[in-house]
Design a protein around this motif. Structure first.
Motif, short mmCIF file in Angstrom:
data_model
loop_
_atom_site.label_atom_id
_atom_site.label_comp_id
_atom_site.label_asym_id
_atom_site.label_seq_id
_atom_site.Cartn_x
_atom_site.Cartn_y
_atom_site.Cartn_z
N PRO A 129 0.81 -1.23 0.00
CA PRO A 129 0.00 0.00 0.00
C PRO A 129 0.84 1.27 0.00
O PRO A 129 0.44 2.28 -0.59
N ALA A 130 2.01 1.23 0.65
CA ALA A 130 2.85 2.43 0.76
C ALA A 130 3.36 2.90 -0.59
O ALA A 130 3.60 4.09 -0.79
N THR A 131 3.55 1.98 -1.53
CA THR A 131 4.02 2.36 -2.87
C THR A 131 2.90 2.36 -3.89
O THR A 131 3.12 2.71 -5.05
N THR A 132 1.70 2.00 -3.46
CA THR A 132 0.55 1.95 -4.37
C THR A 132 -0.30 3.21 -4.30
O THR A 132 -0.74 3.74 -5.31
N PHE A 133 -0.52 3.71 -3.06
CA PHE A 133 -1.42 4.84 -2.85
C PHE A 133 -0.65 6.10 -2.45
O PHE A 133 0.40 6.02 -1.81
N PRO A 134 -1.17 7.28 -2.78
CA PRO A 134 -0.58 8.52 -2.26
C PRO A 134 -0.54 8.50 -0.74
O PRO A 134 -1.42 7.91 -0.09
N LYS A 135 0.45 9.12 -0.17
CA LYS A 135 0.69 9.06 1.28
C LYS A 135 -0.54 9.40 2.11
O LYS A 135 -0.89 8.66 3.04
N PRO A 136 -1.24 10.53 1.86
CA PRO A 136 -2.41 10.85 2.70
C PRO A 136 -3.50 9.78 2.60
O PRO A 136 -4.14 9.44 3.60
N MET A 137 -3.73 9.25 1.40
CA MET A 137 -4.75 8.22 1.23
C MET A 137 -4.35 6.93 1.94
O MET A 137 -5.19 6.22 2.51
N ASN A 138 -3.06 6.64 1.92
CA ASN A 138 -2.55 5.48 2.63
C ASN A 138 -2.77 5.64 4.13
O ASN A 138 -3.02 4.66 4.85
#
Length: 443
Positions: A129-138
């Motif tokens: 998830p950390a490399t899949t989604f933008p940081k705030p969304m993560n």
């Protein structure tokens, strides 16, 4: 996503209360189904407009083509209240997969056990998830290590400005710092009688999207310390944010004058929104405002830019506040592996995310989708794509009692801007204590 629902960040207490009784407990046997076998799952979502439900159905059709053994029953226009009731009761007609516009309820969804922790599913699928989604969304899709939700499109907040009014006022471009913004807001304000012919910006917290969390995002605040206690009285970002807003209120005419003017303006969702009509020259808003202003036939050149940042954070210009729709899997579901296949497709398949974003006109929720050449958008919309991808953009963290702490902060904002509360330092300390008390009682 219906913008009307998107902006009800402070009308969530009813659904938060319902969530307190949604302690279904996580099913240990629910993920034993064979997702390769013929099965049917139920997907409940909150979209209701015809164009939106058509887009959701197209997304699901794409999934069913890729997974012909899994059929999806789609149920639209499901509020959090209805979803919570179904999550408590379970049954064959209850949702296996849900989506909600209410990111503020993630803490409740996760802590109550109403939705399963998706970490094992991500690990099993080899997705980080950390490399899949933008940081705030993560960040806003998890609580206390439990990732019970996943991003499903997003919203980014920026600055809309009347380029025609800017030109008349001799302003070259969008302000990048709050001091520039303050100067421009005053220069763009044209008094008329006891009101305004044109107001540079409506700063009041009762205004359109000018909520505390949207202002404060530009200061990159830390809402809670390592012990989970409110940081409101300790982090200078909050002091700076409240001070800035109050200064704008005072310099643009004072609270009473601004509120009188605001009461005479159009509503947020109609064609007579004051930015559409030119009665307000700058507007803090989400990505949907561009389409709405164009549809309303705004008679000026519309500019879009990131919101300004504090002068001492000028290097971070380009960041903004991020929120969005979330999806999750019901703990009561007996088809959790099949449900995961749908969730994974909707939220991590680049083409699926891009297609849905194009249809719904919201911000894609994966880093890959944000860069996809298949995205279709007005060139000005790219501002919001960049804000979503910006690592300095922020969101508001999940809490065990949902968005109650934001309601409490906003309430203090009302008192402070109106002059009812005069001591900022004391008010922040008192508000922080209230937040801590509310959270302790919710556990």
């Amino acid at each position: 996503m219906p913008e009307v629902i998107r902006k009800t960040a402070f009308a969530l207490t009813a659904s938060v209360a319902l969530l307190t009784t949604a302690c279904t407990g996580q099913s240990s046997s629910g993920a034993n189904d064979d997702a390769s076998k013929e099965t049917t799952i139920n997907f409940w979502h909150a979209w209701s407009a015809p164009s939106e439900t058509k887009a959701v159905n197209a997304l699901v059709s794409g999934f069913e083509k890729a997974h012909p053994n899994i059929r999806v029953n789609v149920v639209a226009n499901m509020t959090d209240d209805k979803i919570n009731q179904a999550l408590r009761s379970g049954g064959d007609k209850a949702p296996d997969v849900i989506s909600s516009f209410t990111t503020n309820n993630v803490g409740k969804f996760c802590s109550s056990g109403a939705l399963v922790d998706l970490n094992p599913f991500f690990k099993k699928s080899g997705i980080d998830p950390a490399t899949t989604f933008p940081k705030p969304m993560n960040e806003y899709t998890r609580f206390d290590g439990n990732r019970c939700t996943v991003p499903l499109l997003g919203d980014a907040y920026g600055l809309y400005y009347n380029k025609t009014a800017f030109k008349k006022a001799g302003i070259a471009g969008a302000p990048k710092t709050w001091s520039e913004f303050e100067t421009d807001a005053k220069k763009l304000t044209i008094p008329e009688g006891d009101g305004y012919k044109q107001l540079g910006f409506m700063p009041d917290y009762h205004g359109w999207e000018t909520t505390t969390e949207h202002y404060f995002a530009q200061f990159s605040p830390t809402y809670f310390d390592a012990q989970g206690k409110s940081n409101l009285a300790k982090d200078q970002a909050f002091t700076q944010g409240f001070t800035l807003q109050k200064k704008l209120v005072d310099e643009l005419g004072g609270f009473q004058k601004l509120e009188k003017y605001r009461s005479e303006l159009g509503d947020e969702w109609g064609p007579k929104h004051p930015f559409h009509t030119g009665q307000v020259a700058m507007q803090l808003d989400g990505e949907w405002r561009l389409g709405m202003a164009l549809d309303a036939g705004a008679k000026f050149d519309i500019g879009v830019a990131p919101l300004p940042v504090p002068d001492d954070q000028a290097s971070q210009y380009g960041k903004g506040y991020i929120t969005g729709t979330i999806a999750g899997i019901a703990a009561t579901s007996k088809r959790q592996n099949a449900a995961w296949e749908l969730v994974k497709y909707m939220t991590t398949d680049t083409d699926a995310v891009v297609g849905f974003a194009n249809d719904i006109h919201n911000v894609p929720s994966t880093l890959a989708a944000l860069k996809s050449p298949k995205l279709k958008y007005d060139p000005r919309f790219k501002t919001f794509l960049d804000i979503a991808a910006n690592p300095d953009s922020t969101t508001t963290p999940a809490s065990v009692n949902g968005g109650q702490y934001l309601v409490t902060i906003q309430q203090f904002g009302y008192d402070y801007e109106s002059g009812k509360a005069k001591d900022l330092k004391a008010g922040l300390a008192s508000t922080a204590r209230q937040i801590d008390t509310d959270i302790a009682q919710a556990k």
